[in-house]
Design a protein around this motif. Sequence first.
Motif, PDB file in Angstrom:
ATOM      1  N   LYS A 219       0.820  -1.208   0.000  1.00  0.00           N
ATOM      2  CA  LYS A 219       0.000   0.000   0.000  1.00  0.00           C
ATOM      3  C   LYS A 219       0.857   1.262   0.000  1.00  0.00           C
ATOM      4  N   THR A 220       2.018   1.208   0.669  1.00  0.00           N
ATOM      5  CA  THR A 220       2.909   2.378   0.700  1.00  0.00           C
ATOM      6  C   THR A 220       3.518   2.626  -0.672  1.00  0.00           C
ATOM      7  N   VAL A 221       3.957   1.560  -1.337  1.00  0.00           N
ATOM      8  CA  VAL A 221       4.490   1.705  -2.702  1.00  0.00           C
ATOM      9  C   VAL A 221       3.422   2.315  -3.611  1.00  0.00           C
ATOM     10  N   GLU A 222       2.222   1.798  -3.502  1.00  0.00           N
ATOM     11  CA  GLU A 222       1.110   2.311  -4.305  1.00  0.00           C
ATOM     12  C   GLU A 222       0.869   3.793  -4.036  1.00  0.00           C
ATOM     13  N   ALA A 223       0.906   4.174  -2.736  1.00  0.00           N
ATOM     14  CA  ALA A 223       0.661   5.569  -2.358  1.00  0.00           C
ATOM     15  C   ALA A 223       1.778   6.498  -2.839  1.00  0.00           C
ATOM     16  N   ILE A 224       3.025   6.026  -2.793  1.00  0.00           N
ATOM     17  CA  ILE A 224       4.157   6.853  -3.243  1.00  0.00           C
ATOM     18  C   ILE A 224       4.024   7.173  -4.725  1.00  0.00           C
ATOM     19  N   TYR A 225       3.739   6.163  -5.528  1.00  0.00           N
ATOM     20  CA  TYR A 225       3.608   6.403  -6.971  1.00  0.00           C
ATOM     21  C   TYR A 225       2.364   7.229  -7.303  1.00  0.00           C
ATOM     22  N   GLN A 235       7.748   4.333 -15.737  1.00  0.00           N
ATOM     23  CA  GLN A 235       8.395   5.499 -16.332  1.00  0.00           C
ATOM     24  C   GLN A 235       9.569   5.999 -15.490  1.00  0.00           C
ATOM     25  N   TYR A 236       9.891   5.257 -14.431  1.00  0.00           N
ATOM     26  CA  TYR A 236      11.036   5.590 -13.578  1.00  0.00           C
ATOM     27  C   TYR A 236      12.171   4.594 -13.802  1.00  0.00           C
ATOM     28  N   THR A 237      13.386   5.025 -13.497  1.00  0.00           N
ATOM     29  CA  THR A 237      14.558   4.179 -13.701  1.00  0.00           C
ATOM     30  C   THR A 237      14.599   3.064 -12.659  1.00  0.00           C
ATOM     31  N   LYS A 238      15.466   2.110 -12.910  1.00  0.00           N
ATOM     32  CA  LYS A 238      15.670   1.002 -11.976  1.00  0.00           C
ATOM     33  C   LYS A 238      16.067   1.523 -10.592  1.00  0.00           C
ATOM     34  N   THR A 239      16.998   2.477 -10.554  1.00  0.00           N
ATOM     35  CA  THR A 239      17.473   3.038  -9.284  1.00  0.00           C
ATOM     36  C   THR A 239      16.347   3.745  -8.546  1.00  0.00           C
ATOM     37  N   GLN A 240      15.542   4.493  -9.258  1.00  0.00           N
ATOM     38  CA  GLN A 240      14.431   5.206  -8.637  1.00  0.00           C
ATOM     39  C   GLN A 240      13.393   4.242  -8.082  1.00  0.00           C
ATOM     40  N   GLN A 241      13.090   3.197  -8.826  1.00  0.00           N
ATOM     41  CA  GLN A 241      12.122   2.210  -8.354  1.00  0.00           C
ATOM     42  C   GLN A 241      12.627   1.500  -7.097  1.00  0.00           C
ATOM     43  N   THR A 245      11.239   1.255  -3.188  1.00  0.00           N
ATOM     44  CA  THR A 245      11.198  -0.017  -2.455  1.00  0.00           C
ATOM     45  C   THR A 245      11.800   0.131  -1.063  1.00  0.00           C
ATOM     46  N   PHE A 246      12.983   0.754  -0.971  1.00  0.00           N
ATOM     47  CA  PHE A 246      13.664   0.902   0.321  1.00  0.00           C
ATOM     48  C   PHE A 246      12.853   1.771   1.280  1.00  0.00           C
ATOM     49  N   ALA A 247      12.353   2.905   0.792  1.00  0.00           N
ATOM     50  CA  ALA A 247      11.588   3.817   1.646  1.00  0.00           C
ATOM     51  C   ALA A 247      10.315   3.153   2.166  1.00  0.00           C
ATOM     52  N   ALA A 248       9.589   2.481   1.287  1.00  0.00           N
ATOM     53  CA  ALA A 248       8.360   1.797   1.697  1.00  0.00           C
ATOM     54  C   ALA A 248       8.669   0.660   2.664  1.00  0.00           C
ATOM     55  N   GLY A 249       9.800  -0.024   2.454  1.00  0.00           N
ATOM     56  CA  GLY A 249      10.201  -1.109   3.340  1.00  0.00           C
ATOM     57  C   GLY A 249      10.491  -0.637   4.752  1.00  0.00           C
ATOM     58  N   TYR A 250      11.159   0.507   4.874  1.00  0.00           N
ATOM     59  CA  TYR A 250      11.474   1.019   6.220  1.00  0.00           C
ATOM     60  C   TYR A 250      10.207   1.442   6.946  1.00  0.00           C
ATOM     61  N   PHE A 251       9.319   2.111   6.214  1.00  0.00           N
ATOM     62  CA  PHE A 251       8.052   2.542   6.799  1.00  0.00           C
ATOM     63  C   PHE A 251       7.258   1.344   7.304  1.00  0.00           C
ATOM     64  N   ALA A 252       7.200   0.297   6.509  1.00  0.00           N
ATOM     65  CA  ALA A 252       6.487  -0.920   6.901  1.00  0.00           C
ATOM     66  C   ALA A 252       7.149  -1.580   8.114  1.00  0.00           C
ATOM     67  N   GLY A 332       4.858  -4.399  -6.206  1.00  0.00           N
ATOM     68  CA  GLY A 332       3.859  -3.378  -5.927  1.00  0.00           C
ATOM     69  C   GLY A 332       3.618  -2.390  -7.041  1.00  0.00           C
ATOM     70  N   ALA A 333       2.491  -1.647  -6.921  1.00  0.00           N
ATOM     71  CA  ALA A 333       2.129  -0.550  -7.829  1.00  0.00           C
ATOM     72  C   ALA A 333       2.232  -0.948  -9.288  1.00  0.00           C
ATOM     73  N   VAL A 334       1.323  -1.768  -9.753  1.00  0.00           N
ATOM     74  CA  VAL A 334       1.317  -2.193 -11.146  1.00  0.00           C
ATOM     75  C   VAL A 334       1.231  -0.963 -12.039  1.00  0.00           C
ATOM     76  N   ALA A 335       2.030  -0.961 -13.074  1.00  0.00           N
ATOM     77  CA  ALA A 335       2.076   0.197 -13.972  1.00  0.00           C
ATOM     78  C   ALA A 335       0.728   0.431 -14.639  1.00  0.00           C
ATOM     79  N   ALA A 336       0.482   1.695 -14.894  1.00  0.00           N
ATOM     80  CA  ALA A 336      -0.775   2.059 -15.558  1.00  0.00           C
ATOM     81  C   ALA A 336      -0.832   1.452 -16.955  1.00  0.00           C
ATOM     82  N   PRO A 337      -1.977   0.992 -17.375  1.00  0.00           N
ATOM     83  CA  PRO A 337      -2.071   0.377 -18.702  1.00  0.00           C
ATOM     84  C   PRO A 337      -1.774   1.383 -19.793  1.00  0.00           C
ATOM     85  N   LYS A 338      -1.155   0.893 -20.869  1.00  0.00           N
ATOM     86  CA  LYS A 338      -0.811   1.777 -21.982  1.00  0.00           C
ATOM     87  C   LYS A 338      -2.057   2.133 -22.766  1.00  0.00           C
TER      88      LYS A 338
END
Length: 340
Positions: A219-225, A235-241, A245-252, A332-338
Amino acid sequence: MLPSTQALSAFKATQKPFIASSVVEKKPFVAHSTIEVNSPRYFYTCAAGGILACGLTHYLMTPVDLVKCRMQVNKSLYNGVFDGFKRIASAEGVRGLYLGGAPTLLGYSLQGMGKYGFYEYFKSLYGGFVGEEAAAKYKTMLYLSASASAEFIADVMLCPMEALKIKMQTSTTPFATSFLGGIRKINAAEGLNGFYKGLTPLWLRQIPYTMVKFATFEKTVEAIYKHVLSKPKDQYTKTQQLGVTFAAGYFAGIFCAIVSHPADTLVSKLNNVAKAEGESTGAIAIRILKDLGFSGVWAGLTPRIFMIGTLTALQWFIYDSFKVQTGLPTTGAVAAPKKE
């Protein structure tokens, strides 16, 4: 003879401007793996990621876990986490801080395999039962039920090593001189029950913990995006994604530590209390809780928040990094459909 101005101008017109290549990753990461999501190979890959995520991180945090367990058994033993580090290192050297490291590494590797592998399996299984529309509508219930089912199995795999780890870390005298020596000692004294008498409290600790860990993370990953960032995940890079992941993991992880702490204290005490003849595990647990009181079950919470917050963030980061290396999407946060 110098070239004419006209010649120089003609030469410049034919040259492309030089742009230094950036070391910063700019290309969005889109999953490209040949592994089909929700296939057996996908579940095996997630299980392998879970082994790395849980085994390595729990071993890394062994010094914090050591101090935490000892404070739960005797809350006046140390004046905090860093006092515990200092006193253990002074008495036993740096090696002493990793007491119980072997059962920690093995036990939590097995648990991670079950936790992450079965989570993805049950998420797919239960989603198939209720149908795509209901699964999308009641995503949180899907996360909670899948994670609870996965942890139920994972704890059966973890329990024997958790029993050995706690005995090694909290015994007032050295419990065993080796990993195998500890296994033999428990088996000789209590048989199979010695390895599994803490299973019910372990379930009480780990199942709520894992339910919070997975549902809060997703839910946190979903909320961040959705609310913090401005674009879909793909639409984000591997590093950004992986940063998300790290931020949502710490919060959880912070919520995980609080929810599961009373049961964690009970597990630490249970594996260190002598069982009277004919006394059931439930009776021992009730006796321990009465002795501890309300404040006693919360002993060691501060080091555990630090431990579990860091641990959970690192676990998700390692797990998703492994998935990304195999070409699979981050969690988490499945990408929006094209758009068509």
